[in-house]
Design a protein around this motif. Structure first.
Motif, PDB file in Angstrom:
ATOM      1  N   THR A 212      -1.308   4.977  -1.930  1.00  0.00           N
ATOM      2  CA  THR A 212      -0.535   3.738  -1.778  1.00  0.00           C
ATOM      3  C   THR A 212      -1.246   2.572  -2.445  1.00  0.00           C
ATOM      4  N   MET A 213      -2.546   2.506  -2.252  1.00  0.00           N
ATOM      5  CA  MET A 213      -3.336   1.441  -2.868  1.00  0.00           C
ATOM      6  C   MET A 213      -3.266   1.509  -4.395  1.00  0.00           C
ATOM      7  N   LEU A 216       0.002   0.219  -5.574  1.00  0.00           N
ATOM      8  CA  LEU A 216       0.191  -1.220  -5.409  1.00  0.00           C
ATOM      9  C   LEU A 216      -0.614  -2.047  -6.406  1.00  0.00           C
ATOM     10  N   VAL A 217      -1.784  -1.551  -6.805  1.00  0.00           N
ATOM     11  CA  VAL A 217      -2.698  -2.352  -7.627  1.00  0.00           C
ATOM     12  C   VAL A 217      -2.064  -2.851  -8.929  1.00  0.00           C
ATOM     13  N   ALA A 220      -0.065  -5.872  -8.159  1.00  0.00           N
ATOM     14  CA  ALA A 220      -0.694  -6.898  -7.323  1.00  0.00           C
ATOM     15  C   ALA A 220      -1.158  -8.108  -8.111  1.00  0.00           C
ATOM     16  N   LYS A 224      -5.103  -8.083  -6.375  1.00  0.00           N
ATOM     17  CA  LYS A 224      -5.620  -6.712  -6.421  1.00  0.00           C
ATOM     18  C   LYS A 224      -6.802  -6.508  -5.481  1.00  0.00           C
ATOM     19  N   TRP A 226      -7.555  -8.086  -2.765  1.00  0.00           N
ATOM     20  CA  TRP A 226      -7.134  -8.125  -1.369  1.00  0.00           C
ATOM     21  C   TRP A 226      -6.404  -6.846  -0.962  1.00  0.00           C
ATOM     22  N   ILE A 227      -5.670  -6.250  -1.889  1.00  0.00           N
ATOM     23  CA  ILE A 227      -5.018  -4.969  -1.598  1.00  0.00           C
ATOM     24  C   ILE A 227      -6.067  -3.902  -1.311  1.00  0.00           C
ATOM     25  N   VAL A 231      -6.417  -2.146   2.512  1.00  0.00           N
ATOM     26  CA  VAL A 231      -6.153  -0.718   2.705  1.00  0.00           C
ATOM     27  C   VAL A 231      -7.409   0.010   3.181  1.00  0.00           C
TER      28      VAL A 231
END
Length: 304
Positions: A212-213, A216-217, A220, A224, A226-227, A231
């Motif tokens: 998932t990370m 998302l990156v 983001a 990025k 903070w993601i 996680v």
């Protein structure tokens, strides 16, 4: 005598004020936007899932084509770097009073290794359960399957060797005080409190969260970092087992003589590895790819 003055249509209550829309007239729509406003609207849209899929697929293709030497050294560096997570958690733990809430602060150390690895573009095995799998799902050939197994084998071995080396150095070099060394041992013991089924189950969640990370990156942009922190911090709070970080944690326990190689492999490494692969590849990557295939493969409607 009736007045010969007549009110013009639309006067009085029915009078139309400038800028208002009457029934049947065109109100504000996308057609009313200027070219500059259209560009702003387009720029403000989040990237489509297909775009994210293609970005990650291209990254995976690049990784599959890298030489063995490049993969090995990058993976070894990542295995060493992930030790920063254990080091940060141990340092926090050794300096905090014993309290249930201490885990909230200690877990802040867990993202440190992941931040360093991802920002430095080093090879981490659990990232490859998504990035390197998407090219195979897009082009399911024996060549791609062979490249994937080659990548997984080299990266996993490099990560494990690097993590074990870091744990060995932390234990045997005169770096930390006795309280910090004890904190490292306690972290490893807590990992080994799980049985094989728990390792596997928690590994599924961990693999899914890392995938998932990774997904998302690319979307983001400035968020990025903070993601990654969010996680991986949640992974630590939930005690979800990760094959590379866990190798460093349990490896420290093993080098200290509290655990044998057999227990390391059978009780920790194999169940956790299987869970990470299932969570990252068989669940997240497969579902994400199926979503893209469903969108791109949907039949287009033609005019009768």
């Amino acid at each position: 005598m009736a007045s010969d003055k007549q009110h013009p249509a639309g006067d009085g209550a029915g009078k139309v004020r400038p800028g208002s829309a009457r029934a049947g007239e065109k109100g504000d729509t996308a057609d009313d936007l200027s070219a500059e406003e259209r560009r702003k609207v387009e720029k403000a849209q989040p990237p489509r899932a297909l775009v994210l899929h293609e970005v990650i697929r291209l990254q995976g293709n690049h990784e599959l084509e890298r030489t063995l030497a490049a993969l090995w050294w990058s993976a070894l560096a990542a295995g060493l770097t992930i030790g920063l997570s254990l080091m940060a958690m141990g340092l926090f733990r050794a300096r905090l009073p014993e309290h249930d809430s201490a885990a909230i602060v200690t877990s802040l150390g867990y993202p440190v290794g992941f931040l360093a690895i991802i920002l430095a573009r080093q090879q981490l095995f659990t990232e490859n359960t998504l990035t390197a799998v998407l090219p195979l799902m897009s082009e399911p050939t024996l060549r791609k399957a062979g490249q994937l197994l080659r990548l997984w084998g080299v990266v996993l071995l490099g990560n494990v060797v690097g993590a074990l080396l870091f744990a060995y150095a932390m234990l045997h070099l005169p770096i930390f005080d006795a309280k910090t060394d004890q904190a490292f041992l306690e972290i490893g013991r807590e990992v080994m409190e799980n049985d094989g089924w728990q390792m596997f189950s928690r590994g599924i969640v961990s693999g899914w969260m890392i995938a998932t990370m990774v997904w998302l990156v690319p979307a983001a942009e400035g968020a990025k970092v903070w993601i990654i922190i969010l996680v991986t911090y949640l992974m630590s709070l939930g005690s979800f087992s990760h094959i590379v970080v866990g190798t460093c944690e349990v490896g420290y326990l093993m080098w200290a003589g509290e655990l044998g190689w057999k227990a390391f492999l059978l009780d920790f490494a194999l169940p956790t590895l299987a869970g990470n692969i299932v969570g990252g590849s068989l669940i997240f990557a497969l579902i994400s790819h199926a979503q893209i295939r469903s969108d791109s493969g949907a039949p287009t409607k033609t005019a009768p």
